[in-house]
Motif scaffolding. Structure first.
Motif, PDB file in Angstrom:
ATOM      1  N   ARG A  54       0.830  -1.213   0.000  1.00 54.69           N
ATOM      2  CA  ARG A  54       0.000   0.000   0.000  1.00 54.69           C
ATOM      3  C   ARG A  54       0.862   1.259   0.000  1.00 54.69           C
ATOM      4  N   LEU A  55       2.010   1.213   0.657  1.00 56.59           N
ATOM      5  CA  LEU A  55       2.932   2.344   0.592  1.00 56.59           C
ATOM      6  C   LEU A  55       3.425   2.545  -0.842  1.00 56.59           C
ATOM      7  N   VAL A  56       3.755   1.450  -1.507  1.00 54.20           N
ATOM      8  CA  VAL A  56       4.190   1.527  -2.903  1.00 54.20           C
ATOM      9  C   VAL A  56       3.070   2.081  -3.785  1.00 54.20           C
ATOM     10  N   LYS A  57       1.832   1.635  -3.546  1.00 60.55           N
ATOM     11  CA  LYS A  57       0.691   2.109  -4.344  1.00 60.55           C
ATOM     12  C   LYS A  57       0.496   3.609  -4.166  1.00 60.55           C
ATOM     13  N   GLY A  58       0.577   4.091  -2.927  1.00 60.82           N
ATOM     14  CA  GLY A  58       0.435   5.520  -2.680  1.00 60.82           C
ATOM     15  C   GLY A  58       1.535   6.314  -3.363  1.00 60.82           C
ATOM     16  N   ASP A  59       2.725   5.763  -3.353  1.00 64.88           N
ATOM     17  CA  ASP A  59       3.867   6.396  -4.010  1.00 64.88           C
ATOM     18  C   ASP A  59       3.646   6.452  -5.526  1.00 64.88           C
ATOM     19  N   GLN A  60       3.229   5.337  -6.113  1.00 65.37           N
ATOM     20  CA  GLN A  60       2.982   5.275  -7.557  1.00 65.37           C
ATOM     21  C   GLN A  60       1.889   6.249  -7.986  1.00 65.37           C
ATOM     22  N   ASP A  61       0.917   6.463  -7.110  1.00 69.54           N
ATOM     23  CA  ASP A  61      -0.188   7.373  -7.423  1.00 69.54           C
ATOM     24  C   ASP A  61       0.150   8.843  -7.158  1.00 69.54           C
ATOM     25  N   GLY A  62       1.396   9.100  -6.744  1.00 72.07           N
ATOM     26  CA  GLY A  62       1.834  10.480  -6.534  1.00 72.07           C
ATOM     27  C   GLY A  62       1.238  11.152  -5.316  1.00 72.07           C
ATOM     28  N   LEU A  63       0.904  10.362  -4.288  1.00 71.19           N
ATOM     29  CA  LEU A  63       0.242  10.914  -3.106  1.00 71.19           C
ATOM     30  C   LEU A  63       1.220  11.349  -2.019  1.00 71.19           C
TER      31      LEU A  63
ATOM     32  N   ALA B 252      15.647  10.674  -6.737  1.00 73.17           N
ATOM     33  CA  ALA B 252      16.604  11.777  -6.854  1.00 73.17           C
ATOM     34  C   ALA B 252      16.139  12.994  -6.061  1.00 73.17           C
ATOM     35  N   GLU B 253      14.825  13.126  -5.897  1.00 67.55           N
ATOM     36  CA  GLU B 253      14.267  14.277  -5.176  1.00 67.55           C
ATOM     37  C   GLU B 253      14.280  14.088  -3.660  1.00 67.55           C
ATOM     38  N   GLY B 254      14.439  12.844  -3.229  1.00 65.87           N
ATOM     39  CA  GLY B 254      14.394  12.539  -1.802  1.00 65.87           C
ATOM     40  C   GLY B 254      13.674  11.228  -1.585  1.00 65.87           C
ATOM     41  N   SER B 255      13.446  10.861  -0.335  1.00 68.19           N
ATOM     42  CA  SER B 255      12.743   9.621  -0.002  1.00 68.19           C
ATOM     43  C   SER B 255      11.250   9.891   0.122  1.00 68.19           C
ATOM     44  N   THR B 256      10.452   8.969  -0.407  1.00 71.91           N
ATOM     45  CA  THR B 256       9.002   9.178  -0.411  1.00 71.91           C
ATOM     46  C   THR B 256       8.284   8.470   0.732  1.00 71.91           C
ATOM     47  N   TRP B 257       8.841   7.367   1.246  1.00 76.04           N
ATOM     48  CA  TRP B 257       8.256   6.729   2.426  1.00 76.04           C
ATOM     49  C   TRP B 257       9.330   5.977   3.197  1.00 76.04           C
ATOM     50  N   PHE B 258       9.031   5.742   4.471  1.00 78.69           N
ATOM     51  CA  PHE B 258       9.962   5.077   5.376  1.00 78.69           C
ATOM     52  C   PHE B 258       9.208   4.020   6.181  1.00 78.69           C
ATOM     53  N   GLY B 259       9.845   2.865   6.383  1.00 78.85           N
ATOM     54  CA  GLY B 259       9.294   1.852   7.267  1.00 78.85           C
ATOM     55  C   GLY B 259       9.825   2.064   8.677  1.00 78.85           C
ATOM     56  N   PHE B 260       8.929   2.073   9.662  1.00 79.20           N
ATOM     57  CA  PHE B 260       9.343   2.338  11.043  1.00 79.20           C
ATOM     58  C   PHE B 260       9.257   1.109  11.946  1.00 79.20           C
ATOM     59  N   SER B 261       8.587   0.057  11.481  1.00 79.19           N
ATOM     60  CA  SER B 261       8.533  -1.178  12.256  1.00 79.19           C
ATOM     61  C   SER B 261       8.306  -2.334  11.290  1.00 79.19           C
ATOM     62  N   THR B 262       8.746  -3.522  11.713  1.00 76.81           N
ATOM     63  CA  THR B 262       8.572  -4.693  10.862  1.00 76.81           C
ATOM     64  C   THR B 262       7.812  -5.784  11.598  1.00 76.81           C
ATOM     65  N   ARG B 263       7.198  -6.647  10.808  1.00 74.27           N
ATOM     66  CA  ARG B 263       6.526  -7.829  11.336  1.00 74.27           C
ATOM     67  C   ARG B 263       6.857  -8.981  10.398  1.00 74.27           C
ATOM     68  N   ALA B 264       7.151 -10.145  10.978  1.00 69.41           N
ATOM     69  CA  ALA B 264       7.498 -11.328  10.182  1.00 69.41           C
ATOM     70  C   ALA B 264       6.231 -12.083   9.818  1.00 69.41           C
ATOM     71  N   ARG B 265       6.223 -12.660   8.611  1.00 65.34           N
ATOM     72  CA  ARG B 265       5.104 -13.518   8.208  1.00 65.34           C
ATOM     73  C   ARG B 265       5.565 -14.955   8.387  1.00 65.34           C
TER      74      ARG B 265
ATOM     75  N   ARG C 107       1.539  14.572  -0.205  1.00 66.14           N
ATOM     76  CA  ARG C 107       1.942  15.436  -1.322  1.00 66.14           C
ATOM     77  C   ARG C 107       1.521  16.879  -1.106  1.00 66.14           C
ATOM     78  N   ASN C 108       0.324  17.092  -0.591  1.00 67.77           N
ATOM     79  CA  ASN C 108      -0.207  18.451  -0.420  1.00 67.77           C
ATOM     80  C   ASN C 108      -0.201  18.908   1.041  1.00 67.77           C
ATOM     81  N   ALA C 109       0.780  18.412   1.805  1.00 61.36           N
ATOM     82  CA  ALA C 109       0.876  18.762   3.229  1.00 61.36           C
ATOM     83  C   ALA C 109       0.924  20.268   3.431  1.00 61.36           C
ATOM     84  N   LYS C 110       0.124  20.752   4.366  1.00 66.44           N
ATOM     85  CA  LYS C 110       0.104  22.182   4.695  1.00 66.44           C
ATOM     86  C   LYS C 110       1.124  22.516   5.777  1.00 66.44           C
ATOM     87  N   HIS C 111       1.621  21.485   6.486  1.00 69.89           N
ATOM     88  CA  HIS C 111       2.607  21.675   7.549  1.00 69.89           C
ATOM     89  C   HIS C 111       3.777  20.721   7.312  1.00 69.89           C
TER      90      HIS C 111
END
Length: 345
Positions: free
Chosen positions: A84-93, A115-128, A265-269
């Motif tokens: 879902r993080l990848v999907k949001g990234d692909q959709d330019g959100l 090249a512009e920077g990082s678009t998302w970060f993982g902060f915790s992991t869970r094993a399957r 993408r449209n963050a006001k803060h």
């Protein structure tokens, strides 16, 4: 002089208004864990920034962001699945950001960089991981993901929906490791091995093994940790019957999914948004993820001690896969097509 004083007062009022606005952070979150409340409260206490939170699931948040467009008030997005993080990234959100703190703290496989920077970060992991009936199944018969499709496990396997994000990410990881032909054959084998049609959540799969409805299942690790930490007699009995395997320790390692965040993408803060993400990479927040929701921290150098996590993984050491989760998430469209072809509902 009067006009000058009025102008100065107007400027001061405007500056105060801007400062007040900057003390707000609008958060869209798919994390529905009560222990996160303390996390948010401590951020506000440390920074003075008030968090306004909207809760929804991953898909609902992405749909809302699309519908709101440039009018969206969202500053930070928290999601609980790599696909879902990848999907949001692909959709330019998401907005690319540059933060040395985040890039130094979060390993490359748990973030998406451009090249512009990082678009998302993982902060915790869970094993399957694999859960099995210790009475009826040998550990060595289920210690790889590949064995879920082996004929020796015919009629023993139960899973939640193949289209659920947690399974899509697992299957996307297998595709990354094994290639398309082997992955589709593997999925077909799993369908042939099912004890019943896919239904319920991960906890339901564990209980199905305990009740004898099936003998082998797959679950995210934090669901298992919750049951291990439970004092309820029925949960203790359940966890006494089932065994836990971290698969593929001799090959590519156990599949890891993430919960992560991004700046909208449209963050006001945007400055407050980056500050919040940097806070999530700090030791305090990382320990909340570990001890509150039984997740492993992603930030380098953070040490935690959660007895349930250590117990299920045999002391805490296991081999985790290292492939980039951005690539795993990008595989989900192909995986869904495979699921349709093999009849995995």
């Amino acid at each position: 002089m009067i006009h000058k004083a009025i102008a100065v007062a107007a400027l001061l009022a405007a500056a105060t208004s801007v400062a007040a606005q900057d003390q707000v952070l609008n958060l869209y979150s798919a994390r529905h864990y009560s222990t996160d409340e303390a996390l948010y409260a401590n951020f506000t206490k440390a920074t003075g920034i008030k968090i306004n939170r909207v809760d929804a699931d991953d898909a609902g948040i992405l749909a809302r962001l699309k519908a709101e467009g440039t009018a969206s008030p969202a500053d930070v997005i928290l999601l609980v699945d790599a696909a879902r993080l990848v999907k949001g990234d692909q959709d330019g959100l998401f907005r690319p950001i540059k933060s040395k703190l985040l890039e130094d703290a979060i390993p490359a496989q748990y973030r998406a960089s451009t090249a512009e920077g990082s678009t998302w970060f993982g902060f915790s992991t869970r094993a399957r991981v694999v859960v099995y009936d210790k009475v009826k199944v040998k550990r060595e018969d289920v210690d790889t993901y590949e064995e879920l499709a082996d004929p020796k496990n015919r009629g023993k396997v139960c899973l939640r929906s193949g289209s659920h994000p947690y399974n899509l990410s697992l299957f996307g990881a297998v595709l990354q490791h094994a290639g398309e032909q082997q992955t589709e054959t593997w999925l077909k084998g799993i369908v042939a091995n099912m004890a019943r049609s896919p239904k319920g959540g991960d906890t339901d799969q564990i209980k199905a093994v305990g009740s004898g409805e099936c003998q082998v299942a797959v679950s995210n690790s934090y669901y298992i940790a919750r049951l291990l930490r439970s004092t309820a007699p029925e949960d203790k009995a359940l966890m006494g019957r089932v065994g836990i395997v971290f698969p593929n320790q001799g090959t590519w390692g156990t599949h890891m999914n993430i919960a992560g965040g991004a700046v909208a993408r449209n963050a006001k803060h945007p400055e407050a948004a980056v500050k919040f993400l940097e806070y999530l990479a700090g030791a305090e927040a990382q320990n909340y993820f570990a001890n509150g929701n039984n997740e492993w921290p992603t930030a380098k150098g953070v040490k935690t001690s959660n007895p349930a996590l250590q117990a299920m993984s045999g002391g805490g050491d296991f081999k985790a896969e290292t492939i980039p989760l951005a690539a795993v998430g990008a595989n989900t469209v192909k995986v869904q097509q495979m699921l349709d072809r093999v009849g995995f509902k």
